[in-house]
Design an enzyme around this catalytic site. Sequence first.
Site, PDB file in Angstrom:
ATOM      1  N   LYS A 158       0.861  -1.193   0.000  1.00  0.00           N
ATOM      2  CA  LYS A 158       0.000   0.000   0.000  1.00  0.00           C
ATOM      3  C   LYS A 158       0.888   1.231   0.000  1.00  0.00           C
ATOM      4  CE  LYS A 158      -4.487   0.953   0.304  1.00  0.00           C
ATOM      5  NZ  LYS A 158      -5.648   0.122  -0.061  1.00  0.00           N
ATOM      6  N   ASP A 171      -7.148   4.427  -4.189  1.00  0.00           N
ATOM      7  CA  ASP A 171      -7.768   4.261  -2.871  1.00  0.00           C
ATOM      8  C   ASP A 171      -8.364   5.637  -2.569  1.00  0.00           C
ATOM      9  OD1 ASP A 171      -7.818   2.180  -0.461  1.00  0.00           O
ATOM     10  OD2 ASP A 171      -7.457   4.111   0.456  1.00  0.00           O
TER      11      ASP A 171
HETATM   12  P1  NDP Z   1     -12.975   7.937  -2.257  1.00  0.00           P
HETATM   13  O1  NDP Z   1     -11.886   8.919  -2.099  1.00  0.00           O
HETATM   14  O2  NDP Z   1     -13.581   7.749  -3.597  1.00  0.00           O
HETATM   15  O3  NDP Z   1     -14.151   8.232  -1.237  1.00  0.00           O
HETATM   16  C1  NDP Z   1     -13.935   8.263   0.141  1.00  0.00           C
HETATM   17  C2  NDP Z   1     -15.225   8.584   0.834  1.00  0.00           C
HETATM   18  O4  NDP Z   1     -15.049   8.411   2.224  1.00  0.00           O
HETATM   19  C3  NDP Z   1     -15.647  10.029   0.637  1.00  0.00           C
HETATM   20  O5  NDP Z   1     -17.036  10.113   0.701  1.00  0.00           O
HETATM   21  C4  NDP Z   1     -14.978  10.704   1.823  1.00  0.00           C
HETATM   22  O6  NDP Z   1     -15.585  11.928   2.196  1.00  0.00           O
HETATM   23  C5  NDP Z   1     -15.160   9.674   2.900  1.00  0.00           C
HETATM   24  N1  NDP Z   1     -14.090   9.818   3.900  1.00  0.00           N
HETATM   25  C6  NDP Z   1     -12.756   9.763   3.689  1.00  0.00           C
HETATM   26  N2  NDP Z   1     -12.078   9.983   4.828  1.00  0.00           N
HETATM   27  C7  NDP Z   1     -13.011  10.187   5.766  1.00  0.00           C
HETATM   28  C8  NDP Z   1     -12.958  10.465   7.145  1.00  0.00           C
HETATM   29  N3  NDP Z   1     -11.768  10.597   7.790  1.00  0.00           N
HETATM   30  N4  NDP Z   1     -14.147  10.584   7.800  1.00  0.00           N
HETATM   31  C9  NDP Z   1     -15.326  10.447   7.151  1.00  0.00           C
HETATM   32  N5  NDP Z   1     -15.429  10.187   5.837  1.00  0.00           N
HETATM   33  C10 NDP Z   1     -14.297  10.069   5.165  1.00  0.00           C
HETATM   34  O7  NDP Z   1     -12.369   6.548  -1.721  1.00  0.00           O
HETATM   35  P2  NDP Z   1     -12.907   5.066  -1.952  1.00  0.00           P
HETATM   36  O8  NDP Z   1     -14.374   5.058  -2.111  1.00  0.00           O
HETATM   37  O9  NDP Z   1     -12.063   4.461  -3.011  1.00  0.00           O
HETATM   38  O10 NDP Z   1     -12.494   4.366  -0.589  1.00  0.00           O
HETATM   39  C11 NDP Z   1     -13.365   4.240   0.526  1.00  0.00           C
HETATM   40  C12 NDP Z   1     -12.898   3.102   1.424  1.00  0.00           C
HETATM   41  O11 NDP Z   1     -12.890   1.877   0.691  1.00  0.00           O
HETATM   42  C13 NDP Z   1     -11.480   3.244   1.993  1.00  0.00           C
HETATM   43  O12 NDP Z   1     -11.446   2.647   3.265  1.00  0.00           O
HETATM   44  C14 NDP Z   1     -10.648   2.408   1.019  1.00  0.00           C
HETATM   45  O13 NDP Z   1      -9.448   1.958   1.619  1.00  0.00           O
HETATM   46  C15 NDP Z   1     -11.617   1.267   0.766  1.00  0.00           C
HETATM   47  N6  NDP Z   1     -11.403   0.475  -0.440  1.00  0.00           N
HETATM   48  C16 NDP Z   1     -11.306   1.055  -1.667  1.00  0.00           C
HETATM   49  C17 NDP Z   1     -11.155   0.283  -2.789  1.00  0.00           C
HETATM   50  C18 NDP Z   1     -11.110   0.858  -4.160  1.00  0.00           C
HETATM   51  O14 NDP Z   1     -11.007   0.092  -5.120  1.00  0.00           O
HETATM   52  N7  NDP Z   1     -11.218   2.162  -4.341  1.00  0.00           N
HETATM   53  C19 NDP Z   1     -11.047  -1.178  -2.698  1.00  0.00           C
HETATM   54  C20 NDP Z   1     -11.246  -1.699  -1.362  1.00  0.00           C
HETATM   55  C21 NDP Z   1     -11.399  -0.881  -0.299  1.00  0.00           C
HETATM   56  P3  NDP Z   1     -14.868  13.318   1.861  1.00  0.00           P
HETATM   57  O15 NDP Z   1     -15.130  13.559   0.404  1.00  0.00           O
HETATM   58  O16 NDP Z   1     -15.528  14.279   2.757  1.00  0.00           O
HETATM   59  O17 NDP Z   1     -13.407  13.143   2.178  1.00  0.00           O
HETATM   60  O1  2IT Z   2      -8.037  -1.499  -0.496  1.00  0.00           O
HETATM   61  C1  2IT Z   2      -8.011  -1.979  -1.648  1.00  0.00           C
HETATM   62  O2  2IT Z   2      -8.153  -3.192  -1.852  1.00  0.00           O
HETATM   63  C2  2IT Z   2      -7.815  -1.063  -2.768  1.00  0.00           C
HETATM   64  N1  2IT Z   2      -7.735   0.146  -2.554  1.00  0.00           N
HETATM   65  C3  2IT Z   2      -7.679  -1.587  -4.176  1.00  0.00           C
HETATM   66  C4  2IT Z   2      -6.273  -2.039  -4.438  1.00  0.00           C
HETATM   67  C5  2IT Z   2      -5.971  -2.436  -5.852  1.00  0.00           C
HETATM   68  O3  2IT Z   2      -4.790  -2.729  -6.094  1.00  0.00           O
HETATM   69  O4  2IT Z   2      -6.859  -2.461  -6.708  1.00  0.00           O
END
Ligand code: NDP
Ligand code: 2IT
Length: 449
Positions: free
Chosen positions: A129, A169
Amino acid sequence: MNIKNPYLQKVYQQTCDRDPDQPEFLNAVLEVLGTLEPVIEKHPEFEAAGLIERLVEPERMVQFRVAWQDDNGKTQVNRGYRVQCNSAIGPYKGGLRFHPSVNLSIIKFLAFEQVFKNSLTGLPMGGGKGGADFDPKGKSDAEIMRFCQSFMTELSKYIGAETDVPAGDIGVGAREIGYLFGQYKRIRNEYTGILTGKGLSYGGSLVRTQATGYGLLYFVREMLAVMANDSPKDKVTVISGSGNVAIYAAEKAQEMGAKVVAMSDSNGYLYDPNGVRLDVVKQIKEVRRERICEYVKEVPTAQYHKGCRGIWSIPCEMALPCATQNELLLEDAQKLIANGVKLVAEGANMPCALDAVAAFQKAGVLYAPGKASNAGGVATSGLEMCQNAMKYSWSEQEVDEKLQRIMVSIFHNAYTSAKEYGMEGNLLAGANIAGFMKVAQAMMAQGIL
Ligand code: NDP
Ligand code: 2IT
């Protein structure tokens, strides 16, 4: 969470002594070691080989300066990271996070989780990561580009299509991946699948954008069918976040007939008892990059409340935390339980605090840990790597079918492993054990490294 096995307890204590200032990382280690007791008892050779000591120590960590100029010509300096945690079963693989809260503890926790998650997908990917304490909010497109170029100039020294393949992420989506990819290609004069989550015109995979959210619902559908003879249809559903994972979780939940009534961002949450209008959310978040409070201007029958944790006080049957770590604490879990929640499945990485998870399990709420239920994103990244290596692209239907198969298989793997070790229904233990076993076998085979 308690660790009873003396060997696991000793390794956990050593990890705490070594990095007492890394709460997120220690939490992730505790969560995994707390469920491995029966495996360690069955396999004394793991202790003899110092396997757990090696598992909790990343293979390599780099931290670097990212200097860039803002639109006023002022120099800004951020801190970049890449933690390469474990490469026993494949090249390091895992996302990049750009958020002001990013520090070594958070990147280490995410890299550690990624090791087990990637193993569960069944694809040959190790765990890593990275990210930076850069805040993309309020930055111009040109600033984002300059930051990404500076970040990749340094990161490019440590990654490679057969070594380490980053992706998105929090704060890193299609736009950032494009700039990062362009800079890597320019520096190395090499057109390889160095990143996943790429745009479709330059080597991306269909369904990668939707994969984490869709995968979450494919997992939930199987989980409800097997564990409760039920389905997502008509279930009142609360989804935190409104980023990539939350939006496509909401889309698939609605397609399956669930009623999504709330979403959020880090400032507050919207409650729309008529069912959230995803076209409006996408317009606000994906196109205009604005705040979720804008929703009520366009849908006046909905309500907006400040503060993001209030979302867990809304009565619902399914709760899908899809924002960030530790966003759902014990008192939130208690509210959800009191309001009759039936299922909690994590779209984010470790969004539920450990005592909140224990409360769900004690109350008989179906609970899915993120390393299993959100693995659809990285699984589809693995499919993107496979297509890049073949210099070929699968159709949307082909990728989606593979994603569905992988999510169903992850569920059954976690469910069966839990049962095999006498913890039926405990998907946290099942996912940890199943993810761990493949990595452990590969580490044992490769000698002391
Ligand atoms: P984005 O940046 O697209 O969205 C993040 C969302 O979470 C936004 O709505 C953001 O709000 C909110 N957020 C972020 N930080 C905080 C905080 N400290 N408190 C409250 N809300 C918060 O990210 P993703 O949707 O890609 O990721 C969301 C989660 O999913 C993370 O935990 C990530 O690690 C996990 N994840 C992502 C994957 C991927 O493929 N993208 C795969 C697997 C897991 P704001 O706009 O206000 O910051
Ligand atoms: O938390 C996760 O699994 C991700 N942000 C996606 C990682 C990836 O390599 O697609």
